[in-house]
Write an enzyme that holds these catalytic residues in place. Sequence first.
Site, PDB file in Angstrom:
ATOM      1  N   CYS B  19      -2.388   4.559  14.328  1.00 27.57           N
ATOM      2  CA  CYS B  19      -2.989   4.410  15.630  1.00 27.57           C
ATOM      3  C   CYS B  19      -4.003   5.457  15.989  1.00 27.57           C
ATOM      4  O   CYS B  19      -4.307   6.333  15.227  1.00 27.57           O
ATOM      5  CB  CYS B  19      -1.898   4.517  16.637  1.00 27.57           C
ATOM      6  SG  CYS B  19      -0.426   5.186  15.911  1.00 27.57           S
ATOM      7  N   ASN B 253       0.196   9.799  15.100  1.00 29.37           N
ATOM      8  CA  ASN B 253      -0.632   8.952  14.261  1.00 29.37           C
ATOM      9  C   ASN B 253      -0.287   9.348  12.846  1.00 29.37           C
ATOM     10  O   ASN B 253      -0.672  10.423  12.396  1.00 29.37           O
ATOM     11  CB  ASN B 253      -2.110   9.186  14.563  1.00 29.37           C
ATOM     12  CG  ASN B 253      -3.008   8.489  13.550  1.00 29.37           C
ATOM     13  OD1 ASN B 253      -2.539   7.708  12.731  1.00 29.37           O
ATOM     14  ND2 ASN B 253      -4.297   8.780  13.619  1.00 29.37           N
ATOM     15  N   GLY B 254       0.487   8.525  12.191  1.00 33.25           N
ATOM     16  CA  GLY B 254       0.859   8.890  10.834  1.00 33.25           C
ATOM     17  C   GLY B 254       2.146   8.243  10.438  1.00 33.25           C
ATOM     18  O   GLY B 254       2.515   7.204  10.968  1.00 33.25           O
ATOM     19  N   MET B 501      -0.820  -0.880 -21.572  1.00 37.44           N
ATOM     20  CA  MET B 501      -0.390  -2.245 -21.316  1.00 37.44           C
ATOM     21  C   MET B 501       0.880  -2.185 -20.465  1.00 37.44           C
ATOM     22  O   MET B 501       1.455  -1.139 -20.259  1.00 37.44           O
ATOM     23  CB  MET B 501      -0.176  -3.040 -22.600  1.00 37.44           C
ATOM     24  CG  MET B 501      -1.426  -3.179 -23.458  1.00 37.44           C
ATOM     25  SD  MET B 501      -2.899  -3.769 -22.597  1.00 37.44           S
ATOM     26  CE  MET B 501      -2.518  -5.498 -22.357  1.00 37.44           C
ATOM     27  N   GLU B 918     -12.449  -0.996 -11.855  1.00 32.33           N
ATOM     28  CA  GLU B 918     -13.066   0.194 -11.297  1.00 32.33           C
ATOM     29  C   GLU B 918     -14.093   0.701 -12.296  1.00 32.33           C
ATOM     30  O   GLU B 918     -13.784   0.874 -13.451  1.00 32.33           O
ATOM     31  CB  GLU B 918     -11.989   1.264 -11.074  1.00 32.33           C
ATOM     32  CG  GLU B 918     -12.568   2.654 -10.922  1.00 32.33           C
ATOM     33  CD  GLU B 918     -11.626   3.613 -10.237  1.00 32.33           C
ATOM     34  OE1 GLU B 918     -10.424   3.535 -10.520  1.00 32.33           O
ATOM     35  OE2 GLU B 918     -12.106   4.416  -9.438  1.00 32.33           O
ATOM     36  N   LYS B 969       0.823   1.481 -12.351  1.00 31.44           N
ATOM     37  CA  LYS B 969       0.981   2.869 -11.900  1.00 31.44           C
ATOM     38  C   LYS B 969       0.630   2.992 -10.426  1.00 31.44           C
ATOM     39  O   LYS B 969      -0.304   3.706 -10.066  1.00 31.44           O
ATOM     40  CB  LYS B 969       0.151   3.821 -12.754  1.00 31.44           C
ATOM     41  CG  LYS B 969      -1.274   3.356 -12.990  1.00 31.44           C
ATOM     42  CD  LYS B 969      -2.093   4.425 -13.698  1.00 31.44           C
ATOM     43  CE  LYS B 969      -3.455   3.880 -14.049  1.00 31.44           C
ATOM     44  NZ  LYS B 969      -4.304   4.834 -14.725  1.00 31.44           N
TER      45      LYS B 969
END
Lengths: 477, 1524
Positions: B19, B253-254, B501, B918, B969
């Site tokens: 928030c 907030n967290g 893999m 990526e 991962k």
Amino acid sequence: MGKPTGFMEIRRHDRPYAKTAERVTSYREFLKPLSDAELRDQGARCMDCGVPFCHNGCPVNNLIPDWNHLVYREDWRAALEALQSTNNFPEFTGRICPAPCEAACTLNINDDAVAIKTIECAVIDRGWQEGWIAPQPAARPSGKRVAIVGSGPAGLAAAQQLARTGHAVTVYEKHDRIGGLLRYGIPDFKMEKATIDRRVAQLVAEGVIFKTRVHVGHDLALKALVDGHDAVLLAGGAEAPRDLPVPGRDLAGVHFAMDYLTQQNRRVAGDAVPEAGAILAQGKRVVVLGGGDTGSDCIGTANRQGAAGIAQLEILPRPPDQEDKPLVWPYWPNKFRTSSSQEEGCERDFAVVTKGFEGVGGKVARLRAARVDWREGRMIERSGSEFALDADLVLLAMGFVHPVHEGMLSEESLGIGRDARGNVAADTTSYRTSNPKVFAAGDMRRGQSLVVWAIREGRQAARAIDLALTGRTDLPL
Amino acid sequence: MTMPPRQGLYDPSREHDSCGVGFVVQIKNRKSHDIVEKGLQILRNLAHRGAVGADPTTGDGTGILIQLPDAFLRTEMHKQGVVLPPPGAYGVGQCFLPRQDETRALFVALIERLIAAEGQVVLGWRDVPVQSDVLGPYVRSLEPVMRQVFVGRGPATPDQNAFERKLFVIRKRIQVESHAIMREGSKTFYIPSFSSRTLVYKGMMLATQIGDYYRDLRDPRLVTALAMVHQRFSTNTFPSWRLAHPYRMICHNGEINTLRGNVNWMAARRHSMKSRALGADLDKLWPLIPDGQSDTACFDNALELLVQSGYSLAHAMMLLIPEAWAGNPLMDEQRRAFYEYHAAVMEPWDGPASMAFTDGRQIGATLDRNGLRPSRYVVTDDDMVVLASEAGVLDIPERKIVKKWRLQPGKMLLIDLEEGRIIDDGEIKARLAAAKPWGEWLKQSQIHLDALGEAPAGAASPRGSNWPLLDRQQAFGWTQEDRQFFLEPMIQEGDDPVGSMGTDTPLAVLSTRPRLLYTYFKQCFAQVTNPPIDSIREELVMSLVSMIGPRPNLLDVDSADQHLRLEVKQPILTDAELAKIRNIDKLTGAAFRTRTLDICWPAAEGAEGLEPALTALRAAAEQAVLAGDNILILSDRAAGPERIAMPALLATAAVHHHLIRKGLRTETGLVVETGEAREVHHMCVLAGYGAEAINPYLAFEVIEDLLAGLRGKVDRDKAFKNYVKALDKGILKVMSKMGISTYQSYCGAQIFDAVGLAGEFVAKYFAGTASAIEGAGLAEIAAETVERHRLAWGEAPHLKAMLDPGGEYALRLRGEAHVWSPDTIAKLQHAARGNSVAAYKEFSRLVNDQSERLMTLRGLFAFKPAENPIPLDEVEPAREIVKRFATGAMSFGSISREAHTTLAIAMNRIGAKSNTGEGGEEPDRFVPLANGDSMRSAIKQVASGRFGVTAEYLVNADELQIKMAQGAKPGEGGQLPGHKVVGQIAKTRHSTPGVGLISPPPHHDIYSIEDLAQLIHDLKNVNPQARISVKLVSEVGVGTVAAGVSKCRADHVTISGYEGGTGASPLTSLTHAGSPWEIGLAETQQTLVLNRLRGRIAVQVDGGFRTGRDVVVGALLGADEFGFATAPLIALGCIMMRKCHLNTCPVGVATQDPELRRRFAGQPEHVINYFFLVAEEIRELMAMLGFRRFADMVGRSDRLDMQRALGHWKAKGVDLGKLLHRPNMPTDVAIRNAESQDHGLERALDHHLIVQAAPALERREPVRIDIAVRNVNRTVGAMLSGEVAKRYGHAGLPDNTIQIRAAGTGGQSFGAFLARGVALDLAGVANDYVGKGLSGGRLTVRQPADCSIVAHDNILIGNTVLYGAIDGEAYFAGVAGERFAVRNSGAIAVVEGTGDHGCEYMTGGIVVVLGRTGRNFAAGMSGGIAYVLDHDGDFASRVNRTMVDLEPVKAESEPAPSDPRQDPLAHDAARLKLLIERHRLYTGSALARDVLARWTEFLPRFVKIVPTDYRRAIKAMQVPAAAE
């Protein structure tokens, strides 16, 4: 894991053969072992695949990457442990196995496979040489008695496994020596028979009792065995050879390959083979019918006996030089191969059907044959292609159809159930036949096959029997 | 309906929120109504940080806390004839009461009774006037009755503090006793505040509604000097009034990551907790922290307890959220002593947090140790402080501002209204650090294990160790893989080993082999709602310090506790260290007493013996603690042929939970001495369930055994050290995955999901752990344990001389089963290459046939065929079905260009999608090939490294995928080693060849759900046509996150299973992190449907998809689309070598070696054949199930049946019923993707910019634009840049073609992805993420002319500026927040000061800092250069020097290069001067002017930062150039 980049740096290098001229002069083995350094390098080529295809290509699921790695690390003793944990007789397979593992090796996709068989053989030979291989008698007897019929690789593997877990094992063999097809079917130049004797001694030390010259179903009723034991394992061979019912088949000089090979093995072993029934190739024009391993063994033997000439006829067409790898690997490819025996000298012909034999004086002198074409699995004789071939000795090496049905497997015996192909019916989990106390493994169950398959079935059947007898088993797969 | 009850896989306790938070305060305590209005104004301006649900009139909740407005209340009560006592002598309870009259009466009676019972006086009630019609109809249906109860101070209550304590006690008692009232409407009851100092108005509404709803807030008589406000963004859409903030003391907030552990540890203290202030009242407070609350509510409970027990507000906050002290060499001794002392008092509440707190007299805020939440504040010349999550929430004239700053990591801002001043962090902490002789007390009480003498000789004679090592290894289930894949690399490298893999072995519960109990536990990880941490690059916040033994009394505020405590630097003990602990009574004068408890039971008792043994063990532990033994060692040393060791984890958790339940846990330490634990995961699970230290004694023996085989390559000491080091690093990584920094908080935090354990078993021994599918119970676990024992000491021939092979990581005979076997791979390849239906059928039969081998959860389902199957030719054609397929995110870099482009061509041909992964994409692939094929990946991934993420890359996509986590991962970053960063890969990633690249574990612009909404907004701006996707990994709670993702307006969400593949990942993560997709997908579907959020988002699932059957199960469980990665790679020739990380892929797939790449033999046809074969299998199943259209199948879990694994000895207890649950919703609630998201793009300022820039966009004519901006204008410039990139690619327009002059406060992501040719200038301040992904444009931010504060002493721009910048220039005349230029690939930037972690993970570009930097500068920096003006000469102490060198900047005669980027190893002085001149030119910076004016004086004070690898690589490139 070998050396990660080993396969990129080191070429495949395999055991060389002695020169042809030299090796055909004797029945001794002619493979020359590699040096330790060469073996270590060959081990380094193994990539320790995440999915080791070799390990499944191998019927006994040898832990190939493990011992390749250990040889690379020069830990021979541990390599031996790993090897023996899956294979009772690596010295047999290390010599005579066609090595489906190497066909399945991932390097075989686009490179040359790791020299797996050579490494296997080196590990086990080293083990014997160093005296690392000792009998492993069971800690305590189970009190159960198991009879095994047949002392070929399936019977021996089962006997060893069962004895080591404490069962009292008696092996019945119809011949006078132990080993079955290993002893009598495989020429000494492929595997010297002392290799078998050494193992048999170990089995005896582990408590296995061998009874030779007992032909179950003839000399001794199967029922008697069943009554006298807690379990019986049928581990005989698929010994009924495929015949060739053509005119002239009954001429002298037309023989089954196995009769021919057995004789020579007996001679090498020092047994007396009567002149009367002797089958010898010396000075003769030999025709071998059948292009398989048995055929090759005949060729190798005939060359050593001094044949005047050898022709080998195969009914199937000549296989391609290279298989369609993308659609075949990792399975065993059908491709044109030349065995060491063929290399020693013979004429090969393919897509040839034998129409009959002609003789002179009751002895075979000529063979009539024709060329065939194969369409969608069907054979069509090419008209006008008939030809004749001179032949003084014809050896039928066209495979075996199933075990001999007479005697032990007959209706009059226990009436053990058979499958559609005439083999003893039993699945590969329980290995149990239609008789709950009787089990079957090896060629007698699966039909003619490789020594390594026999070892696998012997081991697995032993496990199944142990489970059946004691309710649990620690015998490994 | 309020929050729906627990059902299926949905569990309301997993809701997250986050928030906007803020406060405004008049420092001198001058009260006014203006403060209330300002508070409400802050809320309105933070509205974009909140969220709206399915219904746009439903907000997630908002609230305001003010000082008790005495005059107002007094008049109001006077109207009722109630005369209130003087201020301080009465309190007000703000109550949410049930609407049902009868129920409400019960609560009123309860409240009045308890007020009286505690000796206080009920003065009266007031109806709080509300305007209900501002609420949406849905919320309104749940609106409570709002009343205030007035309580007078009782005669026996001496003062206001005592009165506050009483009010606290009363409220807690009401809360406890209210549970007894079980009537309709009872759940509405809640008390937002109950105090004589503060009053909270809050509720389930939008920020814009609260001022209208509560009429009091509009009343000018309502005055206060402070207002603390909060705007909530929750992951759900259920109206919940009570979950709005503020709580009684805080706004947050967290997220508290360690909540489970914190709550357990609080309960565990019951026996040892005593408070002088609260006295006997303490007992009335239990449970201190009730079940089923949000993390913030729990924290609020803890804070209240500490404050009411006498801690000052600041002291309590420092205890709960300590700054990072253990690894901070810059901290002064006194303060460190303070923290170290308190470390034993309480474990930190760990997680990202911007926490505002107040007791009505003081107000303050603090940030977590890592600074993972933004907090900006200003101080005005009329004594006002405004703090909020963003700058610009109040329009304050620039001339009135005297200070603009931010909260820094671990720092606190405190305003004392009674003292009338701001107390800064240094002062608060110095005062507390000096308040008591902490250091002395520490010396007296804290014992370091290292400092203890050696144990007496022979004292540690371990029992049982005479048995052969091989047998003992077998008894604990060791395999050859443990030795070869784990211990050997660990002792050689000192690192947790890496593999590649995915995993394709059965879950532990489905395995036919005995598996260790650890393997039933899957590690949880942070995704979206909080960030994982980089435990390597941000080591300074991490700590493995563990306290063993009794904890001091938490509430003993003032005196040194008599308890001694034992500290270890890290939790893995060698045998010698354990011997010290065992003999600690002798070494510490009996301050500690150790008791070793044998955790073995007699083998003769068999499996049945385990339960009684556990019961006896728990009793023995309890007895020992009561008898004063304060360190318990749970030991399985006695294991042998006659004694079976319990699973060490079971013994540990059983004792830990038993002692918690008895309130005794903090009176003793728990150390585990076990032969079973050996790998990182084992240690983590033990720690998670209470082990304070672990001695893996057998691992040490095995290491000695291994050393023989290594022939002296490693010596014994080194091997032991490396092993412990590898474990430590691994544990840190596992902790950091969840965003947890300290072992102390991790210990007992239970950050695991149980997969395949019976609920009853979990509840008994692992209470609080989630278990979705039931499974094995104690009997099965006992049976496994006994089986291991039997095999170890039995006669099995293959185990006589060697260990079991394992076969987990590579297929082996007798080892674990694998789905990818030689046969399945071969059949798939033959099918794909030959387009062979027969081969495919064999393949799918092998994979699908579960009759013999249970491999996956989906294998346990059976289909319910339709009564009337449909003819196959009426089923949707395969060419339509394949459009739902995508290939997995595999980067160019992890796989070869050949493999990458082949996949793209194949997918484009069939209208499906491939994914860049990526690492960017070469621009040549954006252009179609001559034959009509296209190598352009439809999905462009945006991962944490942002490699190659340019505006051009983004506009060339049909879908933009934000990778939050990866199945193999989750919660981890990645690393591409330098040797793989070659040629084209380096170019595509905009990096330097030969220099390794690091992807950080978190996206540094996503630390929370509202941050994710922001990134989605950013990407949508750049490319409005693309779908925005968010990739999550399955774990318990992922459904809740997915709901949040849908509320963030993502168009698409991917749920990945843990089976997914990877190029390289620690084996620990590969096997033990994340859950099967079946669980995550089902939870996602159920949660989205319950929240009515399913229709607007497409759900994709991936992770181990192989066959049509897999797809159909996925569709029935709720997926619209499907991702495949490993299978299409296998179709292209991959043979699962699992050697991707070694670059030795022999089939040219996962390698960059040119020789090996030549071996690649894959064709697009292979992939296409495979997918069509899969689609045909799907069609056959659809026909059988009676579905004509694929869409009709989505979400129809009623067509699945559980095929219970009845015959399986372990799996027979598995129950998938929860996965099949379908929420009971009206038929108009969508169960599949059917609508699209409203992205609100029409409000973007960029539409105006694009219109005005038309001449430039169309004809390259220069334009100038002037605009005003506010903080609510987010992502300014991105959409315009997308337009530039679409037309002109990355090359863009000539510099300055589009000049924009903006004034005001820049909202988040100001200037994101700014394209070349755009120059964006801002006079004002800006928030977080300025210049994110800068793609060639020029950005300047400078102070407005009417602002008179000193620019370089004040904050100008927020956190994470220039994240992932590719190219361009940025000039900032002021100070930046944390993580300036993080992951900068090529931008040039000048700034006048930065926060912590500046230039982190930078790989290129140039950064000039003309002022102070924070700590950890240049962490993970592998490229580019930086210059820092080191005013005070202490810069070096704030640099992370792991990867960089510091050099002076020498005055040199070389001329300035024409391009400042030219030759980064030379031209330093000239380049620096050039850049500072530009800075002065663009921003008018006074500092720049000053520096230039006194250049020769300043030049020597500059330090140059060069990464060592970067220098080496540049030099290497220069050599051939010079040779030419």
